[in-house]
Design a protein around this motif. Structure first.
Motif, PDB file in Angstrom:
ATOM      1  N   ASP A   1      -8.076  -8.929  -6.106  1.00  0.00           N
ATOM      2  CA  ASP A   1      -6.789  -8.595  -6.361  1.00  0.00           C
ATOM      3  C   ASP A   1      -6.334  -9.874  -6.839  1.00  0.00           C
ATOM      4  O   ASP A   1      -5.629 -10.065  -7.939  1.00  0.00           O
ATOM      5  CB  ASP A   1      -5.977  -8.035  -5.570  1.00  0.00           C
TER       6      ASP A   1
ATOM      7  N   LYS B   1       8.327 -13.881   9.281  1.00  0.00           N
ATOM      8  CA  LYS B   1       6.931 -13.802   8.963  1.00  0.00           C
ATOM      9  C   LYS B   1       6.623 -12.289  10.147  1.00  0.00           C
ATOM     10  O   LYS B   1       5.509 -11.834   9.836  1.00  0.00           O
ATOM     11  CB  LYS B   1       6.147 -14.722   9.453  1.00  0.00           C
TER      12      LYS B   1
ATOM     13  N   ASP C   1       0.724 -10.738   9.341  1.00  0.00           N
ATOM     14  CA  ASP C   1      -0.232 -10.016   9.518  1.00  0.00           C
ATOM     15  C   ASP C   1      -1.348  -9.967   8.417  1.00  0.00           C
ATOM     16  O   ASP C   1      -2.516  -9.763   8.274  1.00  0.00           O
ATOM     17  CB  ASP C   1      -0.135  -8.533   9.568  1.00  0.00           C
ATOM     18  N   GLN C   2      -1.059 -10.595   7.112  1.00  0.00           N
ATOM     19  CA  GLN C   2      -1.962 -10.644   5.841  1.00  0.00           C
ATOM     20  C   GLN C   2      -2.330 -12.066   5.694  1.00  0.00           C
ATOM     21  O   GLN C   2      -3.000 -12.212   4.678  1.00  0.00           O
ATOM     22  CB  GLN C   2      -1.236 -10.144   4.745  1.00  0.00           C
TER      23      GLN C   2
ATOM     24  N   LYS D   1       0.917  -1.311  -0.033  1.00  0.00           N
ATOM     25  CA  LYS D   1      -0.003   0.003  -0.095  1.00  0.00           C
ATOM     26  C   LYS D   1       0.863   1.281   0.025  1.00  0.00           C
ATOM     27  O   LYS D   1       1.993   1.296   0.626  1.00  0.00           O
ATOM     28  CB  LYS D   1      -0.890   0.074   1.308  1.00  0.00           C
TER      29      LYS D   1
ATOM     30  N   VAL E   1       3.532 -12.731   1.600  1.00  0.00           N
ATOM     31  CA  VAL E   1       2.895 -11.839   2.415  1.00  0.00           C
ATOM     32  C   VAL E   1       3.647 -11.826   4.097  1.00  0.00           C
ATOM     33  O   VAL E   1       4.034 -12.800   4.232  1.00  0.00           O
ATOM     34  CB  VAL E   1       1.389 -11.562   2.669  1.00  0.00           C
ATOM     35  N   GLY E   2       3.840 -11.023   4.986  1.00  0.00           N
ATOM     36  CA  GLY E   2       3.914 -11.333   6.287  1.00  0.00           C
ATOM     37  C   GLY E   2       2.762 -11.780   7.047  1.00  0.00           C
ATOM     38  O   GLY E   2       1.422 -12.002   6.355  1.00  0.00           O
TER      39      GLY E   2
ATOM     40  N   ILE F   1       8.461  -9.138  11.661  1.00  0.00           N
ATOM     41  CA  ILE F   1       9.770  -8.469  11.988  1.00  0.00           C
ATOM     42  C   ILE F   1       9.516  -7.362  12.958  1.00  0.00           C
ATOM     43  O   ILE F   1       8.605  -6.799  12.985  1.00  0.00           O
ATOM     44  CB  ILE F   1      10.225  -7.550  10.565  1.00  0.00           C
TER      45      ILE F   1
ATOM     46  N   MET G   1      -9.090  -7.166  -1.530  1.00  0.00           N
ATOM     47  CA  MET G   1      -7.845  -7.960  -1.715  1.00  0.00           C
ATOM     48  C   MET G   1      -8.212  -9.526  -2.261  1.00  0.00           C
ATOM     49  O   MET G   1      -7.286  -9.779  -3.055  1.00  0.00           O
ATOM     50  CB  MET G   1      -7.190  -8.009  -0.295  1.00  0.00           C
TER      51      MET G   1
ATOM     52  N   HIS H   1      -6.600   0.521  -1.890  1.00  0.00           N
ATOM     53  CA  HIS H   1      -6.444  -0.098  -0.814  1.00  0.00           C
ATOM     54  C   HIS H   1      -5.985   1.121  -0.017  1.00  0.00           C
ATOM     55  O   HIS H   1      -6.693   1.467   1.345  1.00  0.00           O
ATOM     56  CB  HIS H   1      -5.641  -1.233  -0.378  1.00  0.00           C
TER      57      HIS H   1
ATOM     58  N   TYR I   1     -12.183  -4.062   3.183  1.00  0.00           N
ATOM     59  CA  TYR I   1     -10.604  -4.592   2.666  1.00  0.00           C
ATOM     60  C   TYR I   1     -10.481  -5.708   2.164  1.00  0.00           C
ATOM     61  O   TYR I   1      -9.715  -6.055   1.225  1.00  0.00           O
ATOM     62  CB  TYR I   1      -9.775  -3.811   3.877  1.00  0.00           C
TER      63      TYR I   1
ATOM     64  N   LYS J   1       5.487  -5.974  16.785  1.00  0.00           N
ATOM     65  CA  LYS J   1       5.533  -6.057  15.353  1.00  0.00           C
ATOM     66  C   LYS J   1       5.889  -4.569  14.734  1.00  0.00           C
ATOM     67  O   LYS J   1       5.131  -3.663  15.153  1.00  0.00           O
ATOM     68  CB  LYS J   1       4.328  -6.715  14.832  1.00  0.00           C
ATOM     69  N   MET J   2       6.850  -4.481  13.906  1.00  0.00           N
ATOM     70  CA  MET J   2       7.032  -3.227  12.983  1.00  0.00           C
ATOM     71  C   MET J   2       5.832  -2.927  12.338  1.00  0.00           C
ATOM     72  O   MET J   2       5.304  -3.560  11.375  1.00  0.00           O
ATOM     73  CB  MET J   2       8.270  -3.357  12.523  1.00  0.00           C
TER      74      MET J   2
ATOM     75  N   GLY K   1      10.343  -4.004   7.966  1.00  0.00           N
ATOM     76  CA  GLY K   1       9.339  -5.351   8.277  1.00  0.00           C
ATOM     77  C   GLY K   1       8.507  -5.482   6.777  1.00  0.00           C
ATOM     78  O   GLY K   1       8.554  -6.679   6.342  1.00  0.00           O
ATOM     79  N   ASN K   2       8.202  -4.428   6.071  1.00  0.00           N
ATOM     80  CA  ASN K   2       7.733  -4.712   4.717  1.00  0.00           C
ATOM     81  C   ASN K   2       8.604  -5.497   3.870  1.00  0.00           C
ATOM     82  O   ASN K   2       8.192  -6.476   3.345  1.00  0.00           O
ATOM     83  CB  ASN K   2       7.237  -3.447   4.171  1.00  0.00           C
TER      84      ASN K   2
HETATM   85  P1  TYM Z   1       1.210  -3.346   3.332  1.00  0.00           P
HETATM   86  O1  TYM Z   1       1.454  -2.230   2.440  1.00  0.00           O
HETATM   87  O2  TYM Z   1       0.436  -2.916   4.823  1.00  0.00           O
HETATM   88  O3  TYM Z   1       2.307  -4.359   3.622  1.00  0.00           O
HETATM   89  C1  TYM Z   1       2.907  -4.883   2.721  1.00  0.00           C
HETATM   90  C2  TYM Z   1       3.650  -6.292   3.283  1.00  0.00           C
HETATM   91  O4  TYM Z   1       4.385  -6.062   4.530  1.00  0.00           O
HETATM   92  C3  TYM Z   1       4.151  -7.260   5.208  1.00  0.00           C
HETATM   93  N1  TYM Z   1       4.491  -6.591   6.628  1.00  0.00           N
HETATM   94  C4  TYM Z   1       5.439  -7.382   7.594  1.00  0.00           C
HETATM   95  N2  TYM Z   1       6.055  -8.471   7.287  1.00  0.00           N
HETATM   96  C5  TYM Z   1       6.761  -9.037   8.437  1.00  0.00           C
HETATM   97  N3  TYM Z   1       6.617  -8.136   9.596  1.00  0.00           N
HETATM   98  C6  TYM Z   1       6.430  -7.217   9.675  1.00  0.00           C
HETATM   99  N4  TYM Z   1       6.524  -6.256  10.901  1.00  0.00           N
HETATM  100  C7  TYM Z   1       5.583  -6.634   8.704  1.00  0.00           C
HETATM  101  N5  TYM Z   1       4.737  -5.490   8.418  1.00  0.00           N
HETATM  102  C8  TYM Z   1       4.089  -5.646   7.111  1.00  0.00           C
HETATM  103  C9  TYM Z   1       2.655  -7.281   5.061  1.00  0.00           C
HETATM  104  O5  TYM Z   1       2.215  -8.464   5.477  1.00  0.00           O
HETATM  105  C10 TYM Z   1       2.321  -7.211   3.777  1.00  0.00           C
HETATM  106  O6  TYM Z   1       2.878  -8.447   3.242  1.00  0.00           O
HETATM  107  N6  TYM Z   1      -3.127  -5.750   2.362  1.00  0.00           N
HETATM  108  C11 TYM Z   1      -1.695  -5.542   1.860  1.00  0.00           C
HETATM  109  C12 TYM Z   1      -1.788  -5.019   0.398  1.00  0.00           C
HETATM  110  C13 TYM Z   1      -2.491  -5.772  -0.463  1.00  0.00           C
HETATM  111  C14 TYM Z   1      -2.181  -7.207  -0.913  1.00  0.00           C
HETATM  112  C15 TYM Z   1      -3.169  -7.376  -2.070  1.00  0.00           C
HETATM  113  C16 TYM Z   1      -1.153  -8.107  -0.833  1.00  0.00           C
HETATM  114  C17 TYM Z   1      -3.479  -5.463  -1.201  1.00  0.00           C
HETATM  115  N7  TYM Z   1      -4.000  -6.384  -2.050  1.00  0.00           N
HETATM  116  C18 TYM Z   1      -3.288  -8.482  -2.570  1.00  0.00           C
HETATM  117  C19 TYM Z   1      -1.281  -9.252  -1.673  1.00  0.00           C
HETATM  118  C20 TYM Z   1      -2.253  -9.845  -2.374  1.00  0.00           C
HETATM  119  C21 TYM Z   1      -0.818  -5.048   2.756  1.00  0.00           C
HETATM  120  O7  TYM Z   1      -1.000  -5.094   4.013  1.00  0.00           O
HETATM  121  O8  TYM Z   1       0.173  -4.133   2.263  1.00  0.00           O
END
Ligand code: TYM
Length: 323
Positions: free
Chosen positions: A135, A184, A149-150, A12, A146-147, A186, A132, A46, A128, A193-194, A20-21
């Motif tokens: 998508d 998974k 949280d997703q 996003k 993904v991490g 960070i 997703m 989003h 949301y 969680k970051m 973390g991302n």
């Molecule tokens: P976003 O931008 O919030 O996060 C992007 C990715 O970073 C991962 N992430 C982490 N992983 C490990 N440790 C952490 N502390 C941490 N913080 C964030 C998230 O899990 C994510 O993978 N909803 C999605 C965006 C999206 C998407 C989709 C993803 C929209 N449509 C379709 C996959 C498929 C998101 O959270 O983005």
């Protein structure tokens, strides 16, 4: 067309990505782009659940494009596009809305967290997971890096695909989350969680000053240099795991446990390792920053390709529904 499995994921444009991302998701986009048919996007639809300022949104969207390029997402291998160039995801989202119940969406962690914090929840935020799912499913994705949280959101996409297939006939593949155990979640500078919303991030393209400030701000206990320390309880050590090589981690761990490693020294090592990691990324990003026009052109061309794929899928979906 290839026989490769399809990878799809997005980030996003809501402020600067953090490490973390990067470790949790974005690095996998780069590492897997040869093995998979990769499709990676900027989730600008989003983002408007929270970013409601045109200038800010378009700036952040370009920034995420530059971030992707700087870390090594290669547009000659990966279809890199902007979510809003594929408006069919909103159309599909509507169809999914009609086969999804409110109580099911109310079980989503993100919604429950927002509610627990008494936040004002817009309908977009509530919905949301549906967008997703659109998508993911409109691109026939097999793997969604993904991490943690997703994870639930990818599971929602899978559930929605199953439900649709049951109601309207076999139309969608069932996607799988792609989550690497050691990255998974960070942790941020406070051990949680970051996350941008926790204010505990280290930006992926942080300046040297920002890196220093973030690491120096990590809270530690009052144990002196010579006292033995449990590395598992220390937020500085938790970050070493992602920036030091195996031998260095083992050495730091030994010195924590035996005593002799103070938090100041540990932080200095971390600052130097993070800086060594980030500096070349920052340099690479500067190169791409010089020519935003060609980045825009690339996004437009790729957006058209992603849309073509979506339109083909959409006509199959509409036939299934009877539209
Ligand atoms: P976003 O931008 O919030 O996060 C992007 C990715 O970073 C991962 N992430 C982490 N992983 C490990 N440790 C952490 N502390 C941490 N913080 C964030 C998230 O899990 C994510 O993978 N909803 C999605 C965006 C999206 C998407 C989709 C993803 C929209 N449509 C379709 C996959 C498929 C998101 O959270 O983005």
């Amino acid at each position: 067309m290839t026989n490769k499995k399809i990878l799809l994921s997005g980030v996003k444009p809501t402020g600067r990505p953090h490490i973390g991302n990067y470790f949790g998701a974005m690095k996998q986009f780069v590492d897997l782009q040869d093995e998979y048919e990769a499709r990676v996007f900027i989730a600008d639809y989003h983002a408007i659940t929270t970013v409601q300022n045109a200038e800010e949104l378009s700036r952040s969207t370009m920034d995420v494009a530059l971030d992707y390029l700087a870390i090594g997402v290669d547009p000659s291998k990966t279809l890199l596009f902007k979510q809003s160039d594929v408006p069919e995801v909103c159309e599909l989202g509507w169809i999914f809305n009609c086969i999804t119940t409110m109580p099911y969406l109310m079980r989503a962690h993100a919604y429950k967290d927002a509610e627990a914090k008494n936040k004002e929840i817009n309908v977009g935020l509530f919905d949301y997971p549906i967008l997703m799912a659109a998508d993911i499913l409109i691109q026939d994705a097999d793997a969604v890096p993904v991490g943690q949280d997703q994870k639930q959101h990818v599971e929602y996409a899978r559930d929605i695909a199953e439900k649709f297939n049951r109601v309207f006939g076999d139309t969608f593949k069932l996607p799988n989350p792609y989550i690497l155990e050691h990255v998974k979640i960070i942790p941020g500078t406070d051990g949680q969680k970051m996350s941008k919303s926790h204010g505990n991030t280290i930006p992926l393209f942080a300046t040297d000053e920002e890196i220093k400030k973030a690491v120096m701000g990590i809270p530690t206990n009052s144990q002196g240099v010579d006292e033995p320390k449990n590395p598992e309880l220390d937020h500085v050590f938790a970050l070493h795991k992602h920036f030091a090589d195996k031998d260095e981690i083992a050495e730091i761990e030994r010195r924590y446990r035996e005593g002799g490693m103070g938090y100041k020294e540990s932080k200095d090592i971390l600052i130097s390792n993070i800086t060594r990691f980030i500096a070349p990324l920052r340099e690479k990003r500067k190169e791409f920053e010089k020519d935003e026009e060609s980045v825009k052109k690339m996004l437009k061309e790729n957006g058209a390709k992603a849309r073509e794929i979506a339109i083909t899928k959409m006509s199959q979906i509409k036939r299934s529904v009877g539209l």
